[in-house]
Structure formats: C-alpha cells, structure tokens
Design an enzyme around this catalytic site. Structure first.
Site, mmCIF file in Angstrom:
data_model
loop_
_atom_site.group_PDB
_atom_site.id
_atom_site.type_symbol
_atom_site.label_atom_id
_atom_site.label_comp_id
_atom_site.label_asym_id
_atom_site.label_seq_id
_atom_site.Cartn_x
_atom_site.Cartn_y
_atom_site.Cartn_z
ATOM 1 N N ASN A 127 41.317 34.029 -9.732
ATOM 2 C CA ASN A 127 39.859 33.696 -10.104
ATOM 3 C C ASN A 127 39.054 34.267 -9.061
ATOM 4 O O ASN A 127 39.431 33.986 -7.930
ATOM 5 C CB ASN A 127 39.993 32.266 -10.186
ATOM 6 C CG ASN A 127 38.397 31.615 -10.597
ATOM 7 O OD1 ASN A 127 37.588 32.237 -11.176
ATOM 8 N ND2 ASN A 127 38.266 30.124 -10.339
ATOM 9 N N GLY A 128 38.155 34.900 -9.372
ATOM 10 C CA GLY A 128 37.252 35.689 -8.638
ATOM 11 C C GLY A 128 37.071 37.151 -8.890
ATOM 12 O O GLY A 128 37.559 37.581 -9.883
ATOM 13 N N CYS B 104 36.758 32.021 -14.934
ATOM 14 C CA CYS B 104 38.024 31.807 -14.901
ATOM 15 C C CYS B 104 38.797 30.384 -14.523
ATOM 16 O O CYS B 104 38.036 29.789 -13.598
ATOM 17 C CB CYS B 104 38.957 33.114 -14.130
ATOM 18 S SG CYS B 104 38.512 34.571 -14.825
ATOM 19 N N GLU C 26 8.493 29.722 -21.087
ATOM 20 C CA GLU C 26 10.202 28.984 -20.870
ATOM 21 C C GLU C 26 9.925 27.770 -20.539
ATOM 22 O O GLU C 26 10.648 26.715 -20.906
ATOM 23 C CB GLU C 26 10.765 29.769 -19.666
ATOM 24 C CG GLU C 26 12.120 29.523 -19.511
ATOM 25 C CD GLU C 26 13.031 29.367 -20.536
ATOM 26 O OE1 GLU C 26 12.579 29.787 -21.569
ATOM 27 O OE2 GLU C 26 14.115 28.822 -20.432
ATOM 28 N N HIS D 7 -10.801 28.974 -26.195
ATOM 29 C CA HIS D 7 -10.851 29.654 -27.504
ATOM 30 C C HIS D 7 -10.355 28.677 -28.832
ATOM 31 O O HIS D 7 -10.426 29.190 -29.816
ATOM 32 C CB HIS D 7 -10.375 30.903 -27.765
ATOM 33 C CG HIS D 7 -10.794 31.926 -26.931
ATOM 34 N ND1 HIS D 7 -12.228 32.394 -26.761
ATOM 35 C CD2 HIS D 7 -10.435 32.485 -25.593
ATOM 36 C CE1 HIS D 7 -12.491 33.377 -26.078
ATOM 37 N NE2 HIS D 7 -11.601 33.216 -25.160
ATOM 38 N N LYS E 122 11.807 24.619 -22.549
ATOM 39 C CA LYS E 122 12.769 23.758 -21.867
ATOM 40 C C LYS E 122 12.478 22.367 -22.350
ATOM 41 O O LYS E 122 13.236 21.619 -22.677
ATOM 42 C CB LYS E 122 12.765 24.065 -20.562
ATOM 43 C CG LYS E 122 13.878 24.197 -19.528
ATOM 44 C CD LYS E 122 15.092 25.097 -19.988
ATOM 45 C CE LYS E 122 14.945 25.644 -21.406
ATOM 46 N NZ LYS E 122 15.715 26.778 -21.497
ATOM 47 N N ARG F 241 34.701 25.113 -19.398
ATOM 48 C CA ARG F 241 34.378 26.300 -18.432
ATOM 49 C C ARG F 241 33.642 27.498 -19.114
ATOM 50 O O ARG F 241 32.863 28.364 -18.753
ATOM 51 C CB ARG F 241 35.185 26.482 -17.278
ATOM 52 C CG ARG F 241 35.492 25.423 -16.467
ATOM 53 C CD ARG F 241 36.605 25.868 -15.588
ATOM 54 N NE ARG F 241 36.425 26.767 -14.684
ATOM 55 C CZ ARG F 241 35.848 26.773 -13.524
ATOM 56 N NH1 ARG F 241 35.532 25.752 -13.014
ATOM 57 N NH2 ARG F 241 35.654 28.062 -12.981
ATOM 58 N N GLU G 202 12.885 21.493 -26.109
ATOM 59 C CA GLU G 202 13.968 21.567 -26.887
ATOM 60 C C GLU G 202 14.964 20.366 -26.436
ATOM 61 O O GLU G 202 15.716 19.934 -27.247
ATOM 62 C CB GLU G 202 14.602 22.725 -26.686
ATOM 63 C CG GLU G 202 15.119 23.290 -25.239
ATOM 64 C CD GLU G 202 16.014 24.567 -25.264
ATOM 65 O OE1 GLU G 202 16.474 24.897 -26.300
ATOM 66 O OE2 GLU G 202 15.957 24.989 -24.148
ATOM 67 N N TRP H 284 37.647 34.519 -18.129
ATOM 68 C CA TRP H 284 36.181 34.719 -18.681
ATOM 69 C C TRP H 284 35.972 36.421 -18.063
ATOM 70 O O TRP H 284 35.903 36.525 -16.950
ATOM 71 C CB TRP H 284 35.386 33.803 -17.794
ATOM 72 C CG TRP H 284 33.757 34.215 -18.002
ATOM 73 C CD1 TRP H 284 33.072 34.928 -16.937
ATOM 74 C CD2 TRP H 284 32.794 33.897 -19.033
ATOM 75 N NE1 TRP H 284 31.786 35.068 -17.515
ATOM 76 C CE2 TRP H 284 31.874 34.316 -18.660
ATOM 77 C CE3 TRP H 284 33.177 33.143 -20.207
ATOM 78 C CZ2 TRP H 284 30.677 33.982 -19.236
ATOM 79 C CZ3 TRP H 284 32.196 32.813 -21.045
ATOM 80 C CH2 TRP H 284 30.873 33.445 -20.541
ATOM 81 N N LYS I 272 24.386 26.170 -29.313
ATOM 82 C CA LYS I 272 24.483 26.928 -28.106
ATOM 83 C C LYS I 272 24.110 28.352 -28.474
ATOM 84 O O LYS I 272 23.407 29.104 -27.951
ATOM 85 C CB LYS I 272 25.480 26.945 -27.256
ATOM 86 C CG LYS I 272 25.512 27.612 -25.997
ATOM 87 C CD LYS I 272 24.670 27.126 -24.886
ATOM 88 C CE LYS I 272 24.503 28.035 -23.851
ATOM 89 N NZ LYS I 272 23.147 27.775 -23.059
HETATM 90 C C1 AGP Z 1 17.292 28.422 -24.836
HETATM 91 O O1 AGP Z 1 17.442 27.049 -23.990
HETATM 92 C C2 AGP Z 1 17.682 28.095 -26.317
HETATM 93 N N1 AGP Z 1 18.807 27.377 -26.444
HETATM 94 C C3 AGP Z 1 17.531 29.217 -26.908
HETATM 95 O O2 AGP Z 1 16.287 29.605 -27.045
HETATM 96 C C4 AGP Z 1 18.144 30.715 -26.753
HETATM 97 O O3 AGP Z 1 17.771 30.974 -25.488
HETATM 98 C C5 AGP Z 1 18.422 31.588 -28.117
HETATM 99 O O4 AGP Z 1 18.880 30.872 -29.137
HETATM 100 C C6 AGP Z 1 19.031 32.976 -27.565
HETATM 101 O O5 AGP Z 1 20.175 32.629 -27.319
HETATM 102 P P1 AGP Z 1 20.978 33.986 -26.669
HETATM 103 O O6 AGP Z 1 20.472 34.214 -25.246
HETATM 104 O O7 AGP Z 1 22.528 33.573 -26.503
HETATM 105 O O8 AGP Z 1 20.953 35.347 -27.359
#
Ligand code: AGP
Length: 605
Positions: free
Chosen positions: A101-102, A2, A478, A501, A482, A27, A485, A75, A600
C-alpha cells in the site's frame, strides 16, 4: 486506496484473508488478490473487480491451502486495473510474494537496474520492484534481504511479504503508510486498516515509520530501521466494524473532509520538481489551441467554473465551462484547435462521457481530470491527469472537488508557462501557493468547532443564499450544492452583483445569506451587496481571509480562512462551507452519507 492484510497461524489462511479483504471493500478498490505459502511454494489468486469474484475463484480451487498468507485490495495508481497488475506480486524465482500500500517513487530506476541483470517484470506496477529486489538481495536470510530492500525504497509503503522458504513467517514494514499488527493466541495478523482486524482480535501494535515486524504464529518481533529488536506496546481497541471503517468518524463525509490536506498533498507534491510543475503524462502543445472548453456535472462542473477563472486569467485564452448534460445536445462549435477539459471524480458519469464523445467527434483534443484510475473517462480521453484523492465514499464530494480545483490550477500554471503568459515571478509565487494548499486546508479545518456552532444557530433556515463575485461566486456554487444535497434545504448560489436584478425580492427578515469574500479585488463590491441584503433584514455569515478586519462591521458572523492567492481561494474557502453543510444536515437529522434521491456515480442519463 489499497488495503493489505495478512495471517499466520494454524487455520487455513484463505478464508481469513478473504474476510479481511471484504472488510476493506468500503475503501474502494478495483481488483483484489491473495497468496498463501503451501507445500514449499507460493500459491496466488487474483481477480479484477469485486472481492466476490476472488471468493468465486477461491471456492473453485480446493487445493488452495496454506496457513500463512497475505491479501490485497488494489486502487490502481501505476497501471490499469487488471489481474496482472493486481497484488500480490511474485518474484521471478517464485520465492517471495508481496502486497503493498503506497507509492514507490524510485521504482523506474530500480526496475531498470534489475532488468539489466535479466530480471523480467510482469506488471506495470511500482510494487513489483519490491519483490524482485528482495529476491535479488536474498542470500538465505529473509530479514537481512528485506532490510536491504527497503533501504533502497523512496516514497511510501506498508508491505507484507511471505517466502516459500520460510513457512509461517510474514515480514511487514512501514513508511508513511498505515500498518497495524493484530496480536492473537497462536495466530497473528497484520493490516493497513483496523477494519480488517477487529473481527479477529482487538489487541494491536501500531507500527511506526521505519519499523519492520517479523510475524509468526506464536510471536511478533518488531525491529527498528537498523534491524535491532524493539519493545512495542500492545493497544486494546474497542471499536466495532462500522466505526472502524470510518476511522472513528461518524460519517464518511466527515472523514473525507478531514482527509483533504492529505489528498491535496498526494495530488500536488509528486508533480512539483525544483519549483516547477511537471506533468509527465502530458505531452500537449498548448500553442495548438485557440480556446478551452470545460465540461462536467455537479461539483465537478463547479470545479470547472473555478478552473475557467484560473486558466483564463493565467493563460489569456478564452475558456468556457458548461454542464455536460447541456453540451452533449447543443451541437457546440469546436474543432481541432479546441482543448476540452472533462472533469469527473468517478470517471463514469454518463452525461460527461456523452459530452466528451461529442467533442472528440468534432475534432477537439480531450484532457480528462479524473480520480478513479482506469475508469471509462480516463480511458476515452486523449490525455488524463489523475487527482490522487483516494476513494470517495460519501455521495457528497469534498476531497474530490478540492483536488480537482488544485489540479486545474496546476494545469493553468503549467500551460501559462508553456504559452509564456506568466512572468517568472508570478509562476514561482503560484507554485509556492499551490504547495501550501495542504497546510492551509489543514488550518481551515481548525474552524470545525466554530462552524458546528454556527450550524446549530442557522440550521432551521429553510431557504439560503450563497453569494460572491468572480472566484468567490464559483466557490458559492459548490457551497450551495453541498448544503442542498445533504440537508435538503433550499439554497441558491448567486453572483452577488446579480441579486438586485430580481432575486433580492426573496430576501426577507431572518433569511441567511452566506457571503464569500475572499476575492479581495472585488471585496468592496461584495460588501455593498451585503449591505443591500442586510437592509432587508437578512442575516449574513461571511467567509473572508485572515487579516480582514472590516468584514466584522458588515456581517453577523464571520469565518476567517487562511490567505492564499485569490485564484486558489476556492480550495480553502469551500472547507468551512463543507463543514457547515455537514453540521446543518446533522442538526436536521439527514442521512449524510447517502442523501435521498442521489447516487455516488450517475451512470445513467
Ligand atoms: C457532488 O457532491 C455530487 N454528488 C455530484 O454533483 C457529482 O459531483 C456529479 O454527479 C459528478 O460526478 P463525477 O465527478 O463522478 O463525474
């Protein structure tokens, strides 16, 4: 999260508040609202969705006039995103409006008490108790009533309040939530975030916990928790809007990496009472299930891979983890004895939604782990646990992932407690380790400058490998994602024992192998894999637990992270990997917050 803002002066408050709310949009939020004092009454406008919807409503209301007001971007935490739950909230007698907010932790108790006195509540929010209690306490003295009200509140708040009976006056108060007062000439402001102030004034007062500000057009008075006036310094800032939105960080990704201790704390702490894990939102009988299936995409799937290890280890129940885009078309075998856990930061990922629908059709019970309140996945699931990571803006998730893993670990311990597959001692020890995750995450962040140097050393490796075993392998998935990407470098995560293998053929002199070595039970095994790649000329960057001396003989570079339970290690060991990805991408001149070809939230198949 928020955002709040307020204005009192000689100009119309509406456009100033709306401008402030637009500045807070970055935000993340799901609804917005403003309230102004005008003609001895409080006028309010609210809208679900974008601030632009609120602007449209404002433009259609020529009588929405007043020179003092408050605004809010919400939010959702308590209650779905809706006009009713959006702030400001008005007291039942219409005399006061509040933005907050909180989180008010004891809202249920205060609400029940006020309801006994016949006070009717309109929203599902925790915030509404503030304004109703204020109106109840009000006997003609605004300040006194507010001081009495906040003395009852537990939790965190930054609030702004206006009263129909006190034109031109705003009270603002703070406890464990950010609040700034903006000082102007003949007009003053407040906001939760500097971004909402910088275009109006660069002179600010930083409010501290327990303080209350009385803001009028010509003066700002600040009181301590006992109501005594205190002197506060005015600080001059020279941030522009862009740097203000990122709290001074160059990128949202770095800001969000740094926010992880706080995000973990917000996710964990409210759910631990008297050393027990309590999920009020989860009326689930684990004995009903003979298997668990985890599904998600990308990093959320990687969190699921960690979750698989933790749940299986503690609950002794078979667990599978599978990417949603595969599961949805695979006609999986499941029935009403299957618990499906879907994980999603956004709650809107198309493949995850389709997979969960498929599982529901087969009779499975669906538990969602989601960050965005009221999102499609949260609504479709039978049960939902929220990560309280706050809005994540950078495309590459960081705090989303670590809070998902922490919540999965809490779920595993909770479920194991129900299934009696965990001893009292092991339960207590896991709870302690979970509670210490925020502090350990903070210590892992102390590696920042060291990781930066390593990134400067290794950034031009065109192809990298992340290796590990068991929980380390899950974290390697992961770490590798990271890096690829945001830096666009080729990177692969491999189960360390699987290298020989076939993939070891790709190891050549100078190739960087990142070896995750926190899963101590298999440390010696991982070391032998390190030796195999070193024998072929690879350079090795190892991540191991503090106190591990022998790793220094094996690797070229070592990052030591705070020790935790091996099942929780991914939450901590991923942090230097996030930093590594960030700095490598920076060295390579990449667009860190908005990497090419990525979105995103992937709301299409
Ligand atoms: C993560 O850094 C990516 N942007 C991507 O793999 C993401 O985690 C995936 O698209 C899933 O998104 P979500 O958690 O919003 O479902």
């Amino acid at each position: 999260m928020c955002g709040i803002t307020g204005y009192t002066g000689v100009n119309q408050a509406g456009p100033i508040l709306l401008e402030g709310l637009k500045r807070l949009e970055y935000r993340g939020y799901d609804s917005a609202g403003i309230a102004v004092q005008g003609d001895n009454e409080i006028k309010m406008l609210k809208a679900t969705g974008k601030v632009s919807h609120l602007v449209d409503k404002f433009e259609a209301e020529p009588d929405f006039k007043g020179v003092c007001g408050i605004g809010h971007t919400r939010w959702a935490t308590h209650g779905i995103p809706s006009d009713t739950n959006a702030h400001p909230h008005l007291s039942a007698d219409g005399k006061f409006a509040v933005v907050h907010n909180g989180i008010i932790e004891n809202f249920a108790e205060i609400r029940a008490e006020l309801q006994k006195y016949g006070i009717e509540f309109k929203s599902e929010t925790d915030t509404e108790v503030i304004v109703q209690l204020l109106a109840y306490n009000y006997k003609g003295n605004f300040k006194k009533a507010l001081m009495k009200t906040i003395s009852r509140l537990n939790g965190s708040y930054a609030i702004g309040v206006i009263s129909a009976e006190h034109p031109g006056t705003i009270f603002a108060a703070k406890l464990s939530s950010p609040l700034l007062i903006g000082v102007g000439i003949g007009e003053n402001y407040f906001a939760s975030d500097i971004t909402a102030l910088v275009s109006n004034t660069k002179d600010v007062i930083d409010m501290d916990d327990g303080e209350v500000a009385e803001i009028t057009p010509d003066a700002v008075k600040v009181y301590d928790h006992s109501g005594n006036e205190i002197n506060k310094e005015i600080r001059h800032i020279n941030w522009d809007i862009a740097s203000a939105e990122k709290s001074g960080y160059e990128h949202f990704m770095m800001k969000e990496i740094m926010e992880q201790p706080q995000a973990l704390k917000a996710t964990i702490e409210p759910r631990i009472r008297d050393e027990e894990i309590v999920f009020e939102e989860l009326d689930l009988d684990m004995k009903k299930f003979n298997r668990v299936h985890i599904t998600a995409c990308g990093s959320a799937y990687h969190a699921g891979c960690v979750g698989r290890g933790i749940i299986e280890s503690l609950c002794r129940i078979p667990v599978e983890a599978e990417v949603a885009s595969e599961l949805r078309y695979r006609d999986p075998i499941m029935d009403d004895k299957t618990l499906v856990i879907v994980i999603s930061q956004s709650g809107e990922t198309a493949d995850t939604i389709a997979a969960m629908k498929e599982c529901k059709e087969k009779g499975a019970t669906v538990l969602a782990i989601v960050n965005v309140v009221g999102s499609s996945i949260a609504k479709l699931a039978d049960y939902c646990l929220y990560t309280w990571a706050g809005p994540e803006i950078a495309v590459a998730t960081t705090k989303g992932y670590t809070t998902q893993v922490a919540l999965l670990a809490m779920f595993a311990v909770w479920a194991a407690g129900q299934l009696k597959t965990i001893s009292h001692g092991a339960y207590a020890s896991m709870v302690i380790d979970i509670m210490r995750l925020p502090e350990r995450a903070q210590r892992a962040l102390d590696l920042n400058s060291r990781v930066k140097k390593l990134a400067e050393k290794y950034y031009d490796n065109q192809s990298l490998f992340f290796i590990g075993r068991n929980m380390d392998y899950a974290a390697a998935l992961e770490g590798s994602l990271k890096l690829k990407e945001i830096s666009y470098l080729h990177s692969e995560a491999y189960a360390a024992g699987e290298l020989k293998h076939g993939t070891i053929a790709l190891i050549e002199p100078g190739r960087l192998v990142v070896a995750l070595c926190c899963y101590e039970k298999l440390f010696e095994k991982t070391v032998s894999n390190i030796q195999q790649v070193k024998a072929r000329g690879a350079r090795v960057l190892a991540v191991a637990h503090e106190g591990n001396r022998s790793i220094f003989q094996e690797a070229d570079d070592v990052l030591l992270v705070p020790q935790t339970d091996p099942l929780l290690a991914p939450v901590i060991e991923i942090i230097p990997m996030q930093l590594f990805a960030y700095y490598v991408a920076k060295e390579n001149g990449c667009d860190i917050d908005k990497p090419k070809n990525l979105a995103k939230s992937v709301t299409v198949e």
